[in-house]
Design an enzyme around this catalytic site. Structure first.
Site, PDB file in Angstrom:
ATOM      1  N   TYR A   1     -14.784   4.466   7.564  1.00 47.31           N
ATOM      2  CA  TYR A   1     -15.209   3.079   7.352  1.00 47.31           C
ATOM      3  C   TYR A   1     -16.655   2.794   7.753  1.00 47.31           C
ATOM      4  O   TYR A   1     -16.977   1.700   8.211  1.00 47.31           O
ATOM      5  CB  TYR A   1     -14.237   2.116   8.051  1.00 47.31           C
ATOM      6  CG  TYR A   1     -12.950   2.022   7.277  1.00 47.31           C
ATOM      7  CD1 TYR A   1     -12.871   1.233   6.138  1.00 47.31           C
ATOM      8  CD2 TYR A   1     -11.832   2.771   7.637  1.00 47.31           C
ATOM      9  CE1 TYR A   1     -11.701   1.168   5.382  1.00 47.31           C
ATOM     10  CE2 TYR A   1     -10.652   2.719   6.889  1.00 47.31           C
ATOM     11  CZ  TYR A   1     -10.617   1.914   5.766  1.00 47.31           C
ATOM     12  OH  TYR A   1      -9.461   1.856   5.021  1.00 47.31           O
TER      13      TYR A   1
ATOM     14  N   HIS B   1       0.854  -1.198   0.000  1.00 51.65           N
ATOM     15  CA  HIS B   1       0.000   0.000   0.000  1.00 51.65           C
ATOM     16  C   HIS B   1       0.886   1.243   0.000  1.00 51.65           C
ATOM     17  O   HIS B   1       1.882   1.292   0.708  1.00 51.65           O
ATOM     18  CB  HIS B   1      -0.912   0.000   1.231  1.00 51.65           C
ATOM     19  CG  HIS B   1      -1.964   1.054   1.184  1.00 51.65           C
ATOM     20  ND1 HIS B   1      -1.711   2.370   1.524  1.00 51.65           N
ATOM     21  CD2 HIS B   1      -3.260   0.995   0.806  1.00 51.65           C
ATOM     22  CE1 HIS B   1      -2.838   3.071   1.365  1.00 51.65           C
ATOM     23  NE2 HIS B   1      -3.779   2.264   0.927  1.00 51.65           N
TER      24      HIS B   1
ATOM     25  N   ASP C   1     -12.686   3.021  -1.105  1.00 51.60           N
ATOM     26  CA  ASP C   1     -11.813   3.218   0.052  1.00 51.60           C
ATOM     27  C   ASP C   1     -12.619   3.987   1.090  1.00 51.60           C
ATOM     28  O   ASP C   1     -13.794   3.721   1.263  1.00 51.60           O
ATOM     29  CB  ASP C   1     -10.533   3.906  -0.409  1.00 51.60           C
ATOM     30  CG  ASP C   1      -9.332   3.535   0.444  1.00 51.60           C
ATOM     31  OD1 ASP C   1      -9.503   2.824   1.431  1.00 51.60           O
ATOM     32  OD2 ASP C   1      -8.215   3.966   0.120  1.00 51.60           O
ATOM     33  N   HIS C   2     -12.019   4.924   1.741  1.00 52.96           N
ATOM     34  CA  HIS C   2     -12.740   5.638   2.798  1.00 52.96           C
ATOM     35  C   HIS C   2     -14.030   6.253   2.268  1.00 52.96           C
ATOM     36  O   HIS C   2     -14.079   6.714   1.137  1.00 52.96           O
ATOM     37  CB  HIS C   2     -11.873   6.765   3.342  1.00 52.96           C
ATOM     38  CG  HIS C   2     -10.530   6.296   3.779  1.00 52.96           C
ATOM     39  ND1 HIS C   2      -9.483   7.137   4.003  1.00 52.96           N
ATOM     40  CD2 HIS C   2     -10.086   5.055   4.012  1.00 52.96           C
ATOM     41  CE1 HIS C   2      -8.426   6.436   4.362  1.00 52.96           C
ATOM     42  NE2 HIS C   2      -8.765   5.156   4.373  1.00 52.96           N
TER      43      HIS C   2
ATOM     44  N   CYS D   1      -3.752   2.636  -4.725  1.00 49.92           N
ATOM     45  CA  CYS D   1      -4.714   3.404  -3.927  1.00 49.92           C
ATOM     46  C   CYS D   1      -4.751   4.818  -4.506  1.00 49.92           C
ATOM     47  O   CYS D   1      -3.806   5.595  -4.339  1.00 49.92           O
ATOM     48  CB  CYS D   1      -4.297   3.419  -2.460  1.00 49.92           C
ATOM     49  SG  CYS D   1      -5.367   4.435  -1.430  1.00 49.92           S
TER      50      CYS D   1
ATOM     51  N   HIS E   1      -7.645   0.309  -4.483  1.00 54.10           N
ATOM     52  CA  HIS E   1      -8.472   1.144  -3.600  1.00 54.10           C
ATOM     53  C   HIS E   1      -8.879   2.337  -4.440  1.00 54.10           C
ATOM     54  O   HIS E   1      -8.001   3.080  -4.901  1.00 54.10           O
ATOM     55  CB  HIS E   1      -7.659   1.675  -2.424  1.00 54.10           C
ATOM     56  CG  HIS E   1      -7.285   0.646  -1.408  1.00 54.10           C
ATOM     57  ND1 HIS E   1      -6.539   0.961  -0.297  1.00 54.10           N
ATOM     58  CD2 HIS E   1      -7.570  -0.664  -1.311  1.00 54.10           C
ATOM     59  CE1 HIS E   1      -6.369  -0.128   0.439  1.00 54.10           C
ATOM     60  NE2 HIS E   1      -6.980  -1.143  -0.162  1.00 54.10           N
TER      61      HIS E   1
HETATM   62  C1  DNO Z   1      -6.451   3.300   5.160  1.00 54.81           C
HETATM   63  C2  DNO Z   1      -5.879   2.148   4.516  1.00 54.81           C
HETATM   64  C3  DNO Z   1      -4.511   1.838   5.077  1.00 54.81           C
HETATM   65  C4  DNO Z   1      -4.053   0.501   4.596  1.00 54.81           C
HETATM   66  C5  DNO Z   1      -2.701   0.098   5.103  1.00 54.81           C
HETATM   67  C6  DNO Z   1      -2.245  -1.148   4.400  1.00 54.81           C
HETATM   68  O1  DNO Z   1      -7.611   3.349   5.307  1.00 54.81           O
HETATM   69  O2  DNO Z   1      -5.915   2.245   3.139  1.00 54.81           O
HETATM   70  O3  DNO Z   1      -4.581   1.836   6.468  1.00 54.81           O
HETATM   71  O4  DNO Z   1      -4.942  -0.480   5.012  1.00 54.81           O
HETATM   72  O5  DNO Z   1      -1.778   1.093   4.897  1.00 54.81           O
HETATM   73  O6  DNO Z   1      -1.308  -1.784   5.183  1.00 54.81           O
HETATM   74 MN    MN Z   2      -5.954   2.916   0.508  1.00 50.70          MN
END
Ligand code: DNO
Ligand code: MN
Length: 376
Positions: free
Chosen positions: A351, A207, A337-338, A245, A272
């Site tokens: 989340y 990531h 993602d978020h 991401c 992501h």
């Molecule tokens: C945030 C995520 C990160 C991700 C880590 C992977 O929401 O995208 O916390 O899970 O960096 O290890």
């Molecule tokens: Mn991410």
């Protein structure tokens, strides 16, 4: 691609599997053993139990996010080899349970960094936000205390109080680690785990650093295409790949997201997809830079907030991002993602269920339209 949602497990997540199951198109979850510390071994029985929890809701595990990397591995300190050994055994146990994608990161001390967990937008939704000027002013030890109150009664991954209590000590441990040293330690780790990844066909998906530059003087190395290519060349194996991401690479407008996706073809094992909104303020010298999406954004101190997934709500062209994934034949798990906090939901910032569900539908809509147009 396979649309998925992240789920933090039965004990920790306020979002339930049966709710995720009702999101159109989502049958896979991305999950983890949340109570494991970095460096711990995951037993096959524990993984079996996690799989059974998911299967009970008529879903399956599409990948793990994350099996975290210990500070000893990142620093190259005393317990490095013991922790790598545990990591290898964990991968072996995951492989035996037919799990083939593992997301992880190599960021020192802090996982992703934000300065606000609940910035209110004009429509009343709250979002995670980052302001560089705020980061520059704050002592990292006070960072945790300053955002602590906003977690909606949850504990954010990477921001566990036990860990934050040790922030000073952690900074001390990293004092001799620069980008080169961190990179060397990443390569050492990757070389050690590649045989087990090959044996069980486990795709490792690093990531990116979020934001994509050094914070609090700590080195960060997974932040642009040049550095990722270097990492992939150092251990040139298809199992050594990336999580693309958009929200993390996209913090730096010099990262041309669709172009990066095209150049990383075949090595993106997990995606992501989310949008950000850059906020522009005038610099004293009037300087501005144009992002790849055509928006004027400031050089220097950055301010961004997480938008809803739609292109029109933020700074990214989500159609171009999804189209690049489609055209490069991406077939791994993808997740919104978020999300924003909307409709009075109380959940872990970023989340909640509602806005991520909207994101999952939107991304699938883009994909369907791109797919149908391509087949005409
Ligand atoms: C945030 C995520 C990160 C991700 C880590 C992977 O929401 O995208 O916390 O899970 O960096 O290890
Ligand atoms: Mn991410």
């Amino acid at each position: 691609m396979e649309m998925t949602l992240r789920w933090y497990g039965k004990e920790f997540d306020t979002v339930k599997l049966w709710q995720i199951r009702q999101i159109p198109g989502v049958k896979g979850v991305i999950t983890t053993l949340y109570n494991k510390a970095a460096g711990d071994l995951w037993t096959q029985d524990e993984i079996k139990k996690l799989k059974a929890d998911v299967a009970e809701a008529d879903m399956h595990i599409s990948g793990i996010e994350s099996v975290n990397i210990s500070d000893d591995i990142k620093i190259g300190a005393g317990k490095r080899d013991e922790h790598i050994d545990n990591y290898i055994k964990t991968l072996e146990n995951l492989g035996k349970e037919d799990i083939h994608m593992v997301c992880y990161n190599f960021m020192p001390v802090f996982d992703w960094t934000r300065t606000e967990l609940a910035r209110r937008r004009a429509d009343g939704a709250t979002v995670l936000a980052y302001n560089q000027t705020a980061v520059d002013k704050i002592n990292p030890e006070d960072m945790f205390a300053s955002i602590n109150g906003d977690m909606n009664g949850t504990v954010m991954p990477g921001w566990e109080p036990e860990r934050m209590a040790r922030v000073k000590e952690l900074f001390e441990m990293y004092k001799d680690i620069d980008e080169e040293k961190l990179f060397e330690n990443l390569v050492y780790f990757l070389k050690a785990i590649m045989p087990v990844c090959n044996k069980y066909d486990i795709k490792m998906a690093i990531h990116p650093d979020d934001p994509a530059w050094n914070v609090f003087g700590l080195p960060r190395i997974i932040n642009n295409e040049k550095n990722i290519q270097r990492m992939m060349k150092a251990v040139d194996d298809v199992h050594n790949g990336v999580t693309f991401c958009s929200g993390s690479y996209g913090t730096n407008p010099e990262n041309d997201l669709p172009q990066m996706i095209r150049n990383l073809k075949g090595r993106i094992h997990f995606a992501h997809v989310r949008n950000l909104q850059f906020n522009t303020f005038q610099h004293e010298d009037g300087s501005q830079v144009t992002s790849w999406a055509g928006e004027k954004i400031p050089v220097g101190p950055a301010d961004f907030e997480e938008a809803c997934h739609l292109s029109s709500d933020g700074s990214f062209d989500m159609y171009e991002i999804v189209k690049a994934l489609y055209e490069t034949g991406f077939d791994g798990p993808i997740r919104p993602d978020h999300g924003r906090m909307i409709w009075d939901e109380k959940a872990m910032p970023g989340y909640g269920l509602y806005d991520r569900a909207l994101g999952a539908c939107y991304i699938q809509g883009l994909w369907e339209a791109i797919d149908k147009a391509a087949r005409r």
